[in-house]
Design a protein around this motif. Structure first.
Motif, mmCIF file in Angstrom:
data_model
loop_
_atom_site.group_PDB
_atom_site.id
_atom_site.type_symbol
_atom_site.label_atom_id
_atom_site.label_comp_id
_atom_site.label_asym_id
_atom_site.label_seq_id
_atom_site.Cartn_x
_atom_site.Cartn_y
_atom_site.Cartn_z
ATOM 1 N N GLY A 1 -10.076 -8.794 -0.953
ATOM 2 C CA GLY A 1 -11.329 -8.216 -1.105
ATOM 3 C C GLY A 1 -11.860 -7.039 -0.494
ATOM 4 N N ARG A 2 -11.300 -6.838 0.614
ATOM 5 C CA ARG A 2 -11.455 -5.596 1.436
ATOM 6 C C ARG A 2 -10.631 -4.223 1.201
ATOM 7 N NH1 ARG A 2 -15.887 -5.520 4.773
ATOM 8 N NH2 ARG A 2 -14.642 -4.926 6.608
ATOM 9 N N SER A 3 -11.234 -3.044 1.573
ATOM 10 C CA SER A 3 -10.530 -2.073 1.373
ATOM 11 C C SER A 3 -10.289 -1.085 2.665
ATOM 12 C CB SER A 3 -10.996 -0.997 0.460
ATOM 13 O OG SER A 3 -12.419 -0.788 0.616
ATOM 14 N N LEU A 4 -9.094 -0.601 2.788
ATOM 15 C CA LEU A 4 -8.666 0.185 4.181
ATOM 16 C C LEU A 4 -8.157 1.576 3.629
ATOM 17 C CD1 LEU A 4 -7.883 0.359 7.108
ATOM 18 C CD2 LEU A 4 -5.458 -0.306 6.224
ATOM 19 N N ALA A 5 -8.920 2.467 4.203
ATOM 20 C CA ALA A 5 -8.558 3.907 4.276
ATOM 21 C C ALA A 5 -7.586 4.227 5.048
ATOM 22 C CB ALA A 5 -9.730 4.959 4.173
ATOM 23 N N VAL A 6 -6.190 4.845 4.773
ATOM 24 C CA VAL A 6 -5.415 5.430 5.922
ATOM 25 C C VAL A 6 -5.624 6.814 5.865
ATOM 26 C CG1 VAL A 6 -3.211 5.558 6.474
ATOM 27 C CG2 VAL A 6 -3.770 3.496 5.366
ATOM 28 N N MET A 7 -5.908 7.462 6.749
ATOM 29 C CA MET A 7 -6.402 8.697 6.893
ATOM 30 C C MET A 7 -5.375 9.437 7.956
ATOM 31 S SD MET A 7 -10.455 8.886 6.720
ATOM 32 C CE MET A 7 -10.300 10.572 6.757
ATOM 33 N N GLY A 8 -5.474 10.691 8.064
ATOM 34 C CA GLY A 8 -4.491 11.683 8.682
ATOM 35 C C GLY A 8 -4.044 12.719 8.177
ATOM 36 N N PRO A 9 -3.637 13.905 8.888
ATOM 37 C CA PRO A 9 -3.209 15.026 8.255
ATOM 38 C C PRO A 9 -1.696 14.871 7.808
ATOM 39 C CG PRO A 9 -2.839 14.962 10.674
ATOM 40 C CD PRO A 9 -3.287 13.734 10.455
ATOM 41 N N SER A 10 -1.177 15.705 7.195
ATOM 42 C CA SER A 10 0.114 15.652 6.170
ATOM 43 C C SER A 10 1.216 15.569 7.344
ATOM 44 C CB SER A 10 0.177 17.076 5.509
ATOM 45 O OG SER A 10 1.347 16.838 4.783
ATOM 46 N N GLY A 11 1.944 14.660 6.742
ATOM 47 C CA GLY A 11 3.206 14.410 7.854
ATOM 48 C C GLY A 11 3.005 13.489 8.858
ATOM 49 N N SER A 12 1.740 12.665 9.166
ATOM 50 C CA SER A 12 1.312 11.750 9.923
ATOM 51 C C SER A 12 1.771 10.272 9.815
ATOM 52 C CB SER A 12 -0.228 11.623 10.124
ATOM 53 O OG SER A 12 -0.711 11.641 9.097
ATOM 54 N N GLY A 13 2.461 10.273 8.528
ATOM 55 C CA GLY A 13 3.135 8.931 8.299
ATOM 56 C C GLY A 13 2.405 7.934 7.500
ATOM 57 N N LYS A 14 1.382 8.414 6.590
ATOM 58 C CA LYS A 14 0.442 7.528 5.793
ATOM 59 C C LYS A 14 1.439 7.089 4.681
ATOM 60 C CE LYS A 14 -2.248 10.917 4.728
ATOM 61 N NZ LYS A 14 -1.601 12.181 5.349
ATOM 62 N N SER A 15 1.902 7.937 3.945
ATOM 63 C CA SER A 15 2.958 7.317 2.773
ATOM 64 C C SER A 15 3.842 6.455 3.281
ATOM 65 C CB SER A 15 3.646 8.358 2.062
ATOM 66 O OG SER A 15 2.408 9.399 1.574
ATOM 67 N N THR A 16 4.560 6.858 4.383
ATOM 68 C CA THR A 16 5.474 5.859 5.004
ATOM 69 C C THR A 16 4.906 4.424 5.392
ATOM 70 O OG1 THR A 16 6.621 7.863 6.041
ATOM 71 C CG2 THR A 16 7.220 5.748 6.633
ATOM 72 N N LEU A 17 3.798 4.391 6.039
ATOM 73 C CA LEU A 17 3.159 3.256 6.411
ATOM 74 C C LEU A 17 3.059 2.279 4.957
ATOM 75 C CD1 LEU A 17 1.760 1.272 8.208
ATOM 76 C CD2 LEU A 17 -0.487 2.746 7.921
ATOM 77 N N LEU A 18 2.218 2.861 3.957
ATOM 78 C CA LEU A 18 2.133 2.468 2.807
ATOM 79 C C LEU A 18 3.590 1.887 2.220
ATOM 80 C CD1 LEU A 18 -0.289 3.265 -0.045
ATOM 81 C CD2 LEU A 18 2.131 3.252 -0.811
ATOM 82 N N HIS A 19 4.460 2.650 1.891
ATOM 83 C CA HIS A 19 5.706 2.112 1.448
ATOM 84 C C HIS A 19 6.289 0.915 2.304
ATOM 85 C CE1 HIS A 19 6.315 6.380 -0.329
ATOM 86 N NE2 HIS A 19 5.440 5.713 -0.912
ATOM 87 N N CYS A 20 6.128 0.889 3.562
ATOM 88 C CA CYS A 20 6.630 -0.194 4.308
ATOM 89 C C CYS A 20 5.755 -1.436 4.013
ATOM 90 C CB CYS A 20 6.634 0.287 5.975
ATOM 91 S SG CYS A 20 7.928 1.331 6.378
#
Ligand SMILES: Nc1ncnc2c1ncn2[C@@H]1O[C@H](COP(=O)(O)OP(=O)(O)O)[C@@H](O)[C@H]1O
Ligand SMILES: [Mg+2]
Lengths: 222, 251
Positions: B56-75
């Motif tokens: 029921g809670r939401s987390l925004a993962v922020m950061g510049p391009s290439g900082s690892g956001k998508s990799t974190l989501l994929h893991c």
């Protein structure tokens, strides 16, 4: 030779030839449709970066397609003679026409299938994988529905190409409309018979094209 | 199917974030990650990241391009296996399961929203939404009925038979939201869900995404480099070079 065309004699032969053409074309298309779809899918999924990436399988299948496809069909019919012998036990007659027609058509269809799949948005396949769709589900629930319209048009094109091939196999005694036109028309200088047969083939091809277009249009906006 | 019934929301339209006092429907930790690390060749995409997600809670993962956001989501989502670290879903270690099991996990417990929707262009909206449900074994009729309910509650009634090409960008993303939620997932992952939209439409999609996941009790992870988009979430982390450099609770 004869100026009076004996249609009473020719019509039953023409009907038989028409039946032979339909039979050869249908069986070849059935085999080529299944085999070509499987082969095209196999080449697509084993291609670099795709979900069953396999360099050896891809290279072998791709080479197979690239080797067979450019061979002129008239030569191919004789070149696969030994294989035809092994498969149907003879190299002349209507049964002997099936292996060369089915193989050449399967290879052509495989390339058409592959090209239509490559044209799809790869992101859609990635998304389906992310969602946890199994490989088979991706093929049946994503790839085929997404490419259905173009695949129907490709199969229409293939049908017409196979009708074309069926005229060539008259050479090996397979009968059919092409054989009829040559034996009862061309070789007897009876142009009336040649043109009548040509007209039948044109109508047949047109029917296939109209039907294919209609089906594709239906698939494209269900 | 083994999931709770959907709870469609009927909140009025607005394009501003809901008031800070919105009550969180917290239901214990849905997902926990500790010390996640991932390298691609010589590139370190993640260098020890911890994440806690509550239902029921939401987390925004922020950061510049290439900082690892998508990799974190994929893991987190089990699309990639981390080189080190753990991911647990409701207390169960899932980060290092085999390909087949992770695939099943994604199908059953996760929902996904992608930047460009990634809807099947040849299928009508309703069938796009029904697809994940059918992947889970629901028959076409059940799945389509459920999809119709979702379309209705997300303001997409009447667009069932439209294809993605016949929808606006915002409508297509709402279809993607419905598709992510139809299986009643524990966690919804969204990678730049508003990346292809203008500000106003992006806000509308974020409103629908956060409200529906909250109402469904699912945890939500939104990757974005846009602070306005992150403003719709309950918490945020800021990434740089594969590490978390800032954490914030927004509400
Ligand atoms: N599949 C991959 N192969 C090689 N390098 C990758 C791959 N995925 C991501 N990277 C690298 O890892 C780093 C983090 O990427 P990513 O997680 O996509 O960042 P973000 O989503 O924040 O833009 C980048 O340097 C990127 O180039
Ligand atoms: Mg990214």
């Amino acid at each position: 030779m004869n100026n009076e065309t004996d249609w009473d004699y020719l019509v039953p032969l023409l009907q038989k030839a028409f039946g032979e053409t339909l039979w050869m074309v249908s069986i070849s298309l059935l085999i080529a449709g299944v085999a070509g779809l499987a082969l095209g899918l196999a080449v697509y999924v084993t291609r670099r970066g795709n979900f069953l990436e396999n360099r050896i399988v891809f290279t072998v299948l791709n080479l197979l397609i690239n080797t067979i496809r450019p061979i002129p069909f008239i030569i191919f019919v004789f070149a696969v003679g030994p294989l035809t012998m092994a498969l149907v036990g003879r190299t002349i007659g209507i049964e002997a026409a099936i292996p060369p027609m089915a193989i050449m058509a399967a290879v052509a269809f495989a390339r058409l299938v592959e090209q239509n799949l490559v044209a799809l948005d790869p992101g859609v396949v990635e998304a389906a994988r992310a969602m946890g769709a199994s490989r088979w589900r991706i093929v049946w629930s994503v790839l085929i529905p997404e490419a259905l319209g173009p695949l129907i048009l490709a199969f229409t094109f293939l049908t017409i190409a196979v009708i074309d091939m069926s005229a060539v196999v008259g050479m090996i005694g397979a009968g059919g409309l092409g054989d009829f036109a040559i034996r009862h028309g061309y070789q007897r200088f009876n142009w009336e018979v040649v043109w009548a047969t040509v007209a039948i083939i044109i109508v047949l091809v047109q029917l296939v094209q109209v039907l294919g277009n209609a089906l594709a249009r239906k698939a494209l906006r269900r | 199917m083994d999931h709770a019934p959907i709870t469609p929301t009927t909140t009025p339209r607005s394009t501003t974030p809901p008031p800070v006092s919105a009550p969180p429907a917290t239901a214990g930790p849905a997902m926990t990650a500790r010390g996640l690390a991932k390298r691609f060749g010589t590139t370190t995409a993640l260098a020890g990241v911890d994440v806690d997600l509550d239902g029921g809670r939401s987390l925004a993962v922020m950061g510049p391009s290439g900082s690892g956001k998508s990799t974190l989501l994929h893991c987190l989502a089990g699309i990639l296996v981390p080189d080190a670290g753990t991911v647990t879903l409701r207390g169960r270690e899932v980060g290092t399961l085999g390909e087949r099991e992770r695939s099943l996990l994604r199908r059953r417990h996760y929902g996904f929203v992608f930047q460009f929707g990634q809807l099947l262009s040849e299928l009508p909206a309703i069938e796009n939404i029904a697809l994940p449900s059918m992947l889970l074994g629901a028959n076409r009729r059940q799945a389509t009925e459920l999809a119709a309910q979702w379309m209705h509650s997300l303001g997409l009634a009447g667009m069932e038979q439209r294809r993605p090409g016949e929808l606006s960008g915002g409508q297509a993303q709402r279809v993607a939201v419905a598709r992510a939620l139809i299986t009643g997932p524990a966690v919804v992952f969204a990678d730049e869900p508003t990346g292809a939209l203008d500000q106003a439409t992006g806000a509308e999609v974020m409103r629908v995404l956060t409200e529906t996941t909250r109402a469904a009790g699912a945890a939500l992870v939104v990757v974005t480099h846009d602070a306005t988009v992150a403003g719709w979430c309950d918490e945020s982390i800021e990434m740089r070079d594969g590490t978390v450099v800032d954490r914030g609770v927004l509400r």
